[in-house]
Motif scaffolding. Structure first.
Motif, PDB file in Angstrom:
ATOM      1  N   LEU A  69      35.016  40.133  38.204  1.00  0.00           N
ATOM      2  CA  LEU A  69      34.590  39.192  37.178  1.00  0.00           C
ATOM      3  C   LEU A  69      33.241  38.592  37.561  1.00  0.00           C
ATOM      4  CD1 LEU A  69      37.951  37.302  36.551  1.00  0.00           C
ATOM      5  CD2 LEU A  69      36.867  38.969  35.047  1.00  0.00           C
ATOM      6  N   PRO A  70      32.364  38.424  36.583  1.00  0.00           N
ATOM      7  CA  PRO A  70      31.084  37.801  36.905  1.00  0.00           C
ATOM      8  C   PRO A  70      31.284  36.371  37.383  1.00  0.00           C
ATOM      9  CG  PRO A  70      31.388  37.958  34.525  1.00  0.00           C
ATOM     10  CD  PRO A  70      32.497  38.736  35.156  1.00  0.00           C
ATOM     11  N   LYS A  71      30.521  35.988  38.377  1.00  0.00           N
ATOM     12  CA  LYS A  71      30.619  34.637  38.899  1.00  0.00           C
ATOM     13  C   LYS A  71      30.099  33.653  37.872  1.00  0.00           C
ATOM     14  CE  LYS A  71      29.672  31.966  43.090  1.00  0.00           C
ATOM     15  NZ  LYS A  71      29.016  31.976  44.423  1.00  0.00           N
ATOM     16  N   PRO A  72      30.888  32.640  37.520  1.00  0.00           N
ATOM     17  CA  PRO A  72      30.432  31.711  36.493  1.00  0.00           C
ATOM     18  C   PRO A  72      29.237  30.897  36.959  1.00  0.00           C
ATOM     19  CG  PRO A  72      32.444  30.898  37.531  1.00  0.00           C
ATOM     20  CD  PRO A  72      32.211  32.286  38.051  1.00  0.00           C
ATOM     21  N   ASN A  73      28.392  30.541  36.005  1.00  0.00           N
ATOM     22  CA  ASN A  73      27.260  29.678  36.284  1.00  0.00           C
ATOM     23  C   ASN A  73      27.761  28.238  36.342  1.00  0.00           C
ATOM     24  OD1 ASN A  73      24.922  28.225  36.404  1.00  0.00           O
ATOM     25  ND2 ASN A  73      24.027  29.059  34.530  1.00  0.00           N
ATOM     26  N   PRO A  74      27.730  27.594  37.513  1.00  0.00           N
ATOM     27  CA  PRO A  74      28.295  26.245  37.620  1.00  0.00           C
ATOM     28  C   PRO A  74      27.698  25.258  36.625  1.00  0.00           C
ATOM     29  CG  PRO A  74      27.830  27.132  39.798  1.00  0.00           C
ATOM     30  CD  PRO A  74      27.224  28.076  38.809  1.00  0.00           C
ATOM     31  N   SER A  75      26.416  25.427  36.294  1.00  0.00           N
ATOM     32  CA  SER A  75      25.772  24.458  35.405  1.00  0.00           C
ATOM     33  C   SER A  75      26.323  24.508  33.991  1.00  0.00           C
ATOM     34  CB  SER A  75      24.264  24.702  35.377  1.00  0.00           C
ATOM     35  OG  SER A  75      23.967  25.966  34.804  1.00  0.00           O
ATOM     36  N   SER A  76      27.000  25.601  33.622  1.00  0.00           N
ATOM     37  CA  SER A  76      27.524  25.723  32.262  1.00  0.00           C
ATOM     38  C   SER A  76      29.042  25.586  32.191  1.00  0.00           C
ATOM     39  CB  SER A  76      27.106  27.070  31.660  1.00  0.00           C
ATOM     40  OG  SER A  76      27.655  28.145  32.406  1.00  0.00           O
ATOM     41  N   LEU A  77      29.685  25.301  33.330  1.00  0.00           N
ATOM     42  CA  LEU A  77      31.138  25.185  33.336  1.00  0.00           C
ATOM     43  C   LEU A  77      31.595  23.954  32.562  1.00  0.00           C
ATOM     44  CD1 LEU A  77      32.202  26.136  36.975  1.00  0.00           C
ATOM     45  CD2 LEU A  77      32.718  27.375  34.881  1.00  0.00           C
ATOM     46  N   VAL A  78      32.620  24.147  31.730  1.00  0.00           N
ATOM     47  CA  VAL A  78      33.225  23.049  30.980  1.00  0.00           C
ATOM     48  C   VAL A  78      34.734  23.144  31.171  1.00  0.00           C
ATOM     49  CG1 VAL A  78      33.543  21.967  28.736  1.00  0.00           C
ATOM     50  CG2 VAL A  78      31.390  23.127  29.258  1.00  0.00           C
ATOM     51  N   PRO A  79      35.395  22.109  31.652  1.00  0.00           N
ATOM     52  CA  PRO A  79      36.850  22.179  31.841  1.00  0.00           C
ATOM     53  C   PRO A  79      37.570  22.423  30.515  1.00  0.00           C
ATOM     54  CG  PRO A  79      35.923  20.278  32.977  1.00  0.00           C
ATOM     55  CD  PRO A  79      34.832  20.827  32.107  1.00  0.00           C
TER      56      PRO A  79
END
Length: 232
Positions: A134-144
């Motif tokens: 899985l592609p590593k998520p971009n932390p700056s765009s993470l939304v719970p």
């Protein structure tokens, strides 16, 4: 690195996967100690899965034919058109009955193979039992993906996914004029708000929002407020 589970979700996608697994498994039977009986169950299950999907497709088409036939009976046909014959599909199914739970069986076999000291990723890729990275998520765009339900004793229970983030900052607005207040920082994926409930016979709306936290700093974006009615 996180990987997606190797078994696809869709029926047709699982057929493609199972066709490959059943065809390749005999090549690895000696190396991984797969018995002839087990291979027979896999191959029979593969035959049945392909046959039952085909039969289901035939009946879907037959259902459409019935609908068209019914419409023609009710409304008539264009000049020169004729009713299609209604022919019930006849299944072509294996003579021997299958063992239920084919995908549970192949999952157990995959686990046995991957736990074997002789296991190699190359074998797993050939059999289709290595998950796709899985592609590593971009932390700056993470939304719970926060959700709230009424839990034990009527207290709100919050749930979310971690997505490899260690902490979650949670805020609450109890619609009491105090606005948003820090509720807690959690390292779990569930949290029960044990704040005192309103007086018996009354109800209020509490709102929750959250943002991920890592190395002492908030990461990503706040989620949209999630509302829950709390009963006294």
């Amino acid at each position: 690195m996180q990987t997606q589970f190797y078994l696809p979700n869709g029926d047709e996608e699982r057929k493609t996967w199972l066709d490959n697994f059943a065809a390749k498994l005999p090549l690895y039977s000696s190396k991984y100690g797969i018995t002839p009986e087990t291979m027979k169950d896999v191959q029979l299950g593969q035959l049945w899965w392909a046959a039952i999907l085909d039969y289901q497709s035939q009946f879907t088409h037959f259902g459409n034919t019935i609908t068209a036939f019914k419409t023609a009976l009710r409304n008539g046909l264009d000049a020169g058109a004729t009713l299609s014959a209604l022919t019930v599909p006849t299944p072509t199914l294996p003579a021997e009955q299958p063992q239920p739970g084919i995908f549970a069986l192949v999952s157990n076999i995959a686990t046995t193979i991957k736990n074997n000291p002789k296991y190699s990723v190359a074998d797993g890729n050939d059999l289709g039992i290595e998950g796709t990275p899985l592609p590593k998520p971009n932390p700056s765009s993470l939304v719970p993906d926060l959700s709230v339900v009424r839990g034990s004793g009527g207290h709100p229970e919050l749930k979310w996914h971690k997505y490899n983030m260690p902490l979650l900052d949670i805020c609450v607005d109890r619609t009491d004029g105090q606005g948003w207040q820090k509720l807690d920082t959690s390292d779990q994926t569930r949290y029960t708000d044990t704040h005192a409930l309103p007086a018996a016979g009354t109800a209020v709306v509490w709102r929750y929002k959250a943002i991920y936290k890592q190395k002492g700093a908030q990461v990503g974006q706040w989620c949209e407020p999630v509302l829950v009615a709390v009963m006294g």
